[in-house]
Scaffold this motif. Sequence first.
Motif, PDB file in Angstrom:
ATOM      1  N   LYS A  14     -12.066  -0.778   5.925  1.00  0.00           N
ATOM      2  CA  LYS A  14     -11.977  -1.362   7.436  1.00  0.00           C
ATOM      3  C   LYS A  14     -11.466  -2.829   7.413  1.00  0.00           C
ATOM      4  O   LYS A  14     -12.199  -3.483   6.652  1.00  0.00           O
ATOM      5  N   HIS A  60     -10.989  13.367  -5.147  1.00  0.00           N
ATOM      6  CA  HIS A  60     -10.968  13.049  -3.685  1.00  0.00           C
ATOM      7  C   HIS A  60     -10.020  13.628  -2.998  1.00  0.00           C
ATOM      8  O   HIS A  60     -10.110  14.075  -1.784  1.00  0.00           O
ATOM      9  N   GLU A 119     -10.203  16.176   0.186  1.00  0.00           N
ATOM     10  CA  GLU A 119      -9.618  15.654   1.429  1.00  0.00           C
ATOM     11  C   GLU A 119      -8.936  17.125   1.755  1.00  0.00           C
ATOM     12  O   GLU A 119      -8.735  16.968   3.096  1.00  0.00           O
ATOM     13  N   ASN A 146      -8.730   4.655   1.604  1.00  0.00           N
ATOM     14  CA  ASN A 146      -9.457   4.614   0.448  1.00  0.00           C
ATOM     15  C   ASN A 146      -8.812   4.196  -0.454  1.00  0.00           C
ATOM     16  O   ASN A 146      -7.440   4.226  -1.038  1.00  0.00           O
ATOM     17  N   GLN A 153      -5.077   2.936  10.408  1.00  0.00           N
ATOM     18  CA  GLN A 153      -6.145   3.696   9.901  1.00  0.00           C
ATOM     19  C   GLN A 153      -7.437   2.869   9.682  1.00  0.00           C
ATOM     20  O   GLN A 153      -8.701   3.699   9.511  1.00  0.00           O
ATOM     21  N   ALA A 154      -7.280   1.597   9.184  1.00  0.00           N
ATOM     22  CA  ALA A 154      -8.305   0.856   8.835  1.00  0.00           C
ATOM     23  C   ALA A 154      -8.941   0.119   9.871  1.00  0.00           C
ATOM     24  O   ALA A 154      -9.785  -1.010   9.909  1.00  0.00           O
ATOM     25  N   ASN A 193      -6.966   9.940   8.157  1.00  0.00           N
ATOM     26  CA  ASN A 193      -8.423  10.056   8.551  1.00  0.00           C
ATOM     27  C   ASN A 193      -9.333   8.754   8.011  1.00  0.00           C
ATOM     28  O   ASN A 193     -10.434   8.688   8.434  1.00  0.00           O
ATOM     29  N   SER A 194      -8.911   8.122   7.213  1.00  0.00           N
ATOM     30  CA  SER A 194      -9.256   6.902   6.518  1.00  0.00           C
ATOM     31  C   SER A 194      -8.607   6.331   5.663  1.00  0.00           C
ATOM     32  O   SER A 194      -7.553   6.707   5.085  1.00  0.00           O
ATOM     33  N   PRO A 234     -14.286   2.921  -0.889  1.00  0.00           N
ATOM     34  CA  PRO A 234     -14.084   3.927   0.076  1.00  0.00           C
ATOM     35  C   PRO A 234     -14.116   3.513   1.547  1.00  0.00           C
ATOM     36  O   PRO A 234     -14.653   2.462   1.902  1.00  0.00           O
ATOM     37  N   ASN A 235     -13.336   4.067   2.307  1.00  0.00           N
ATOM     38  CA  ASN A 235     -13.364   3.831   3.818  1.00  0.00           C
ATOM     39  C   ASN A 235     -12.916   2.424   4.121  1.00  0.00           C
ATOM     40  O   ASN A 235     -13.774   1.789   4.946  1.00  0.00           O
ATOM     41  N   THR A 253      -3.619   6.525   2.849  1.00  0.00           N
ATOM     42  CA  THR A 253      -4.430   7.097   3.754  1.00  0.00           C
ATOM     43  C   THR A 253      -3.401   8.444   3.964  1.00  0.00           C
ATOM     44  O   THR A 253      -2.323   8.361   3.923  1.00  0.00           O
TER      45      THR A 253
END
Length: 347
Positions: free
Chosen positions: A210, A21, A25, A191, A300-301, A188-189, A207-208, A185
Amino acid sequence: MSPQAATAEAELEKGITLERHVKEEERKFPQARGVFTTLISQISLAAKIINAEVNKAGLVDILGLTGHTNIQGEEVQKLDTYADEVLRRALDHHGSVAALASEEMDDPYIVSGDYLDDGEYVVVYDPLDGSSNIDVNVSIGSIFSILKRKTTNPEATMEDFLQPGTEQVCAGYVIYGSSTMLVYTAGNSVNGFTLDPSVGEFFLSHPNIKIPPRGKIYSINEGNSGKWDEPVARYIAHLKESDKATGRPYSARYIGSLVADFHRNLLKGGIFLYPGDKANPNGKLRLIYECNPMSFIVEQAGGAASNGRHRIMDIVPGELHQRVPFFVGCKEDVADAERFLSEGLGR
């Protein structure tokens, strides 16, 4: 089967490894030249080593106090010292890391010229957050942040560390609990990766990430309520009131380990508070080692982090071990907390 073959087979069965990953990235940032991958790899290696000691802490002479205090005047646990040393040794020969600083060090650790290449980064970390919980088998964690150097001197200086959180290249934490997770992070996201002990690898499991706009949990040490300023007391009382339209009352959940409380609220929604009070006007959490990394992650979240009046990551540190009040979590909850504090200040 070789370790490499076992990892490859596990990746096919379980999904994406942390290393894969990070490499994918990093391709988005050609200037990184593989440095970022190696840094995260070394941090994850340190996390595995610390995790192994945490899991057998009751079986070895690693529990209890060392008899020393750190620069903040706090008693140092044996596992604090161990984790600090593991992270330092994982990063001090990297070549691109010019210096390290941690909650347990009085001053930055300057990497020897023998181990320097370009030395363009400094790394700060809290080696073992929540160490007061070590002896009672409660979740604890490690927090880290990577900054690009501002100076061009052969050796890093304090200026390289005293940067606002907006300058972070990467931030993350590892939580040692019922499972071990690394969350990070790079801007950009967010994880999350869970350690599979059968193959010794972190696999992408969240993943990603939020955080919801508003949560239903508040996390604060209510044992300090007698020392709270009046606006903080009013805000907590507000969260306890019944109001279906705003989802109140909130549930109280407080572990006493920032990583554990933050991780739960990040996934489920909520707000963590460690305000300034009559005994500690500036709060107790450290801006550089704890608040900035967690603020980068939560923003970022989709969340927010504040000292009650201003965005945490806009604060320019004045000293290495600076403390700040900390309000972090769902964006709407943090905005509500700021409103109560602003009204209390007559603003």
